[in-house]
Motif scaffolding. Structure first.
Motif, PDB file in Angstrom:
ATOM      1  N   ILE A 101      93.265  20.784  25.744  1.00  0.00           N
ATOM      2  CA  ILE A 101      92.559  21.599  26.738  1.00  0.00           C
ATOM      3  C   ILE A 101      91.996  20.743  27.856  1.00  0.00           C
ATOM      4  CG2 ILE A 101      90.533  23.070  27.093  1.00  0.00           C
ATOM      5  CD1 ILE A 101      91.036  24.299  24.358  1.00  0.00           C
ATOM      6  N   ILE A 102      91.454  19.567  27.527  1.00  0.00           N
ATOM      7  CA  ILE A 102      90.782  18.752  28.553  1.00  0.00           C
ATOM      8  C   ILE A 102      91.722  17.755  29.222  1.00  0.00           C
ATOM      9  CG2 ILE A 102      88.604  18.927  27.300  1.00  0.00           C
ATOM     10  CD1 ILE A 102      88.977  16.015  26.437  1.00  0.00           C
ATOM     11  N   PHE A 103      92.999  17.748  28.830  1.00  0.00           N
ATOM     12  CA  PHE A 103      93.911  16.704  29.318  1.00  0.00           C
ATOM     13  C   PHE A 103      93.926  16.610  30.838  1.00  0.00           C
ATOM     14  CE2 PHE A 103      98.058  15.031  30.568  1.00  0.00           C
ATOM     15  CZ  PHE A 103      98.121  13.878  29.816  1.00  0.00           C
ATOM     16  N   VAL A 119      84.998  23.251  28.081  1.00  0.00           N
ATOM     17  CA  VAL A 119      85.776  23.398  26.859  1.00  0.00           C
ATOM     18  C   VAL A 119      85.077  24.345  25.892  1.00  0.00           C
ATOM     19  CG1 VAL A 119      86.642  22.208  24.809  1.00  0.00           C
ATOM     20  CG2 VAL A 119      86.919  21.165  27.055  1.00  0.00           C
ATOM     21  N   ALA A 120      83.761  24.205  25.767  1.00  0.00           N
ATOM     22  CA  ALA A 120      83.000  25.064  24.858  1.00  0.00           C
ATOM     23  C   ALA A 120      83.088  26.529  25.300  1.00  0.00           C
ATOM     24  CB  ALA A 120      81.545  24.611  24.801  1.00  0.00           C
ATOM     25  N   THR A 129      86.945  28.007  18.833  1.00  0.00           N
ATOM     26  CA  THR A 129      85.866  27.069  18.509  1.00  0.00           C
ATOM     27  C   THR A 129      86.107  26.365  17.179  1.00  0.00           C
ATOM     28  OG1 THR A 129      84.294  28.418  19.750  1.00  0.00           O
ATOM     29  CG2 THR A 129      83.382  26.822  18.208  1.00  0.00           C
ATOM     30  N   ASP A 130      86.618  27.097  16.174  1.00  0.00           N
ATOM     31  CA  ASP A 130      86.824  26.513  14.840  1.00  0.00           C
ATOM     32  C   ASP A 130      88.123  25.728  14.726  1.00  0.00           C
ATOM     33  OD1 ASP A 130      84.451  27.707  14.020  1.00  0.00           O
ATOM     34  OD2 ASP A 130      85.450  29.516  13.287  1.00  0.00           O
ATOM     35  N   PHE A 131      88.893  25.660  15.810  1.00  0.00           N
ATOM     36  CA  PHE A 131      90.209  24.999  15.748  1.00  0.00           C
ATOM     37  C   PHE A 131      90.306  23.781  16.659  1.00  0.00           C
ATOM     38  CE2 PHE A 131      90.704  29.548  14.991  1.00  0.00           C
ATOM     39  CZ  PHE A 131      91.320  29.558  13.743  1.00  0.00           C
ATOM     40  N   LEU A 132      89.206  23.368  17.251  1.00  0.00           N
ATOM     41  CA  LEU A 132      89.246  22.309  18.258  1.00  0.00           C
ATOM     42  C   LEU A 132      89.744  20.978  17.699  1.00  0.00           C
ATOM     43  CD1 LEU A 132      85.952  23.018  20.278  1.00  0.00           C
ATOM     44  CD2 LEU A 132      88.316  23.437  20.988  1.00  0.00           C
ATOM     45  N   ARG A 133      89.571  20.735  16.394  1.00  0.00           N
ATOM     46  CA  ARG A 133      89.998  19.462  15.805  1.00  0.00           C
ATOM     47  C   ARG A 133      91.415  19.524  15.236  1.00  0.00           C
ATOM     48  NH1 ARG A 133      86.625  17.008  18.733  1.00  0.00           N
ATOM     49  NH2 ARG A 133      84.424  17.280  18.193  1.00  0.00           N
ATOM     50  N   LEU A 149      96.300  28.872  27.430  1.00  0.00           N
ATOM     51  CA  LEU A 149      95.428  29.611  28.348  1.00  0.00           C
ATOM     52  C   LEU A 149      94.129  28.860  28.580  1.00  0.00           C
ATOM     53  CD1 LEU A 149      95.934  33.241  26.975  1.00  0.00           C
ATOM     54  CD2 LEU A 149      96.570  32.439  29.250  1.00  0.00           C
ATOM     55  N   GLY A 150      93.582  28.287  27.501  1.00  0.00           N
ATOM     56  CA  GLY A 150      92.337  27.527  27.646  1.00  0.00           C
ATOM     57  C   GLY A 150      92.502  26.329  28.552  1.00  0.00           C
ATOM     58  N   ARG A 151      93.626  25.645  28.448  1.00  0.00           N
ATOM     59  CA  ARG A 151      93.892  24.489  29.317  1.00  0.00           C
ATOM     60  C   ARG A 151      93.925  24.912  30.781  1.00  0.00           C
ATOM     61  NH1 ARG A 151      99.313  21.745  27.843  1.00  0.00           N
ATOM     62  NH2 ARG A 151     100.039  23.781  28.561  1.00  0.00           N
TER      63      ARG A 151
END
Length: 369
Positions: A101-103, A119-120, A129-133, A149-151
């Motif tokens: 997402i933050i790339f 990102v949050a 939120t529970d899948f970020l890792r 979509l988040g990216r």
């Protein structure tokens, strides 16, 4: 966010075998700020090419692209402030969801705290939120699409371009993601262009639709306007499940009024008297070949009455409705029957709701009224 305007946009590709191939021809289109526009059409009609031109991945052969009041034809893709979501997700398999997402933000010199906040917010909005890792391989297809979509969201672009983002998902997941994208648009009030060949996606998502065929705009308008009032036979056929029924024939003046004549290949004819209110609008087309277009829900099978004689061939039972496939002397048609009324299958006559008929020119395919 920003509005988008395309002025006489054209794209011609040079090929070794076929010389020049025109992918887009004279595209004029305006997408207001905050609108979700669906670009829809069959494969090869120019949808993805148009999106790539807007994104700057292809250069137009002619015409201009105006984004937020500024022509961007000669602006590099990375400087157009546009986010694109692809059909194949385009995620880095070795990076976590958060890193994917933050790339793109790493190259924009955005403060670390601002990146974390974006990102949050995106993860919360998209249920990630529970899948970020996790890594992409540990996610379902729908979750991967949410990451894509988040990216795009964290970049806060002027416009979102979505190129058939749901085509790799199964039917149930596509329905869920349609709802999520619609909700996302309502929350963000973002300008979005959604490309699809699936007219169901286009009808349910787009505030307006732009129908393309062979690189040309066939019609632009609200979904139900295109469904009820197609300006071309192609639009009537493409929009709707099933598509519009068409009956080839001609209109003739007879003593006491006008008739529609269904013509067959062997020369046989079936004539139907036209109501006076319908005949009045067709008077100037007397003797001309026309195409009668009508939706399946505006046809009805009856046992006796005035209409076309038909033979029932097959019945598709869908639970809430049935699709009756019938054959006239010259045409195959589909009749929609709502509910589980089985008595209708005994009908031998096809009754037409003349007030809903759309008439098309037999040669050009353009609507006559």
């Amino acid at each position: 966010m920003a509005s988008l305007r395309l002025n006489n946009l054209c794209k011609v590709f040079e090929t070794d075998r076929n010389g020049e191939v025109t992918a887009l021809e004279g595209i004029n289109l305006e997408v207001p700020d905050g609108e979700l526009m669906a670009l829809v059409g069959p494969s090869g009609c120019g949808k993805s090419t148009l999106l790539r031109l807007i994104a700057g991945l292809e250069n137009p052969s002619n015409g201009s692209i105006i984004l937020g009041g500024t022509e961007v034809n000669h602006i590099k893709p990375q400087d157009r402030d546009i986010a694109m979501v692809f059909q194949n997700y385009a995620l880095f398999p070795h990076l976590t969801v958060e890193q994917n997402i933050i790339f793109s933000l790493k190259f924009r010199k955005i403060p670390k705290l601002e990146i974390q906040s974006r990102v949050a917010d995106a993860a919360d909005l998209l249920g990630l939120t529970d899948f970020l890792r996790r890594r992409p391989a540990e996610l379902s297809g729908g979750q991967r699409q949410r990451v894509a979509l988040g990216r795009a969201m964290v970049c806060k672009p002027k416009i979102f371009l979505l190129d058939e983002p749901l085509s790799n998902l199964d039917a149930r997941m596509r329905a869920e993601m349609r709802s999520e994208i619609a909700e996302l648009h309502n929350r963000l009030q973002a300008t979005m262009i959604f490309v699809t060949h699936d007219q169901t996606e286009a009808m349910t998502l787009g505030q307006r639709l732009c129908v393309l065929d062979h690189g040309k705009v066939m019609q632009v308008g609200a979904p139900m306007d295109l469904y009820k009032r197609p300006v071309h036979q192609f639009v009537g056929d493409f929009i709707g499940t099933p598509g519009m029924n068409f009956i080839q024939g001609k209109v003739d003046e007879v003593e006491g009024g006008m008739v529609f004549v269904e013509q067959t290949k062997d020369g046989d004819e079936t004539s139907l008297n036209l109501p006076e209110r319908v005949a009045k609008g067709l008077a100037k087309f007397n003797g001309s070949k026309v195409v009668l277009g009508i939706r399946s829900e505006h046809l009805k099978l009856i046992e006796n009455g005035i209409g076309l004689n038909v033979t029932l061939e097959t019945v598709e039972t869908l639970g809430h409705e049935s699709l009756l496939h019938v054959r006239t002397a010259a045409n195959k048609l589909i009749v929609r029957s709502v509910g589980d009324d089985q008595s209708i299958i005994n009908g031998k006559v096809l009754e037409i709701d003349w007030d809903t008929v759309i008439w098309f020119d037999s040669n050009s395919g353009l609507a006559l009224n």
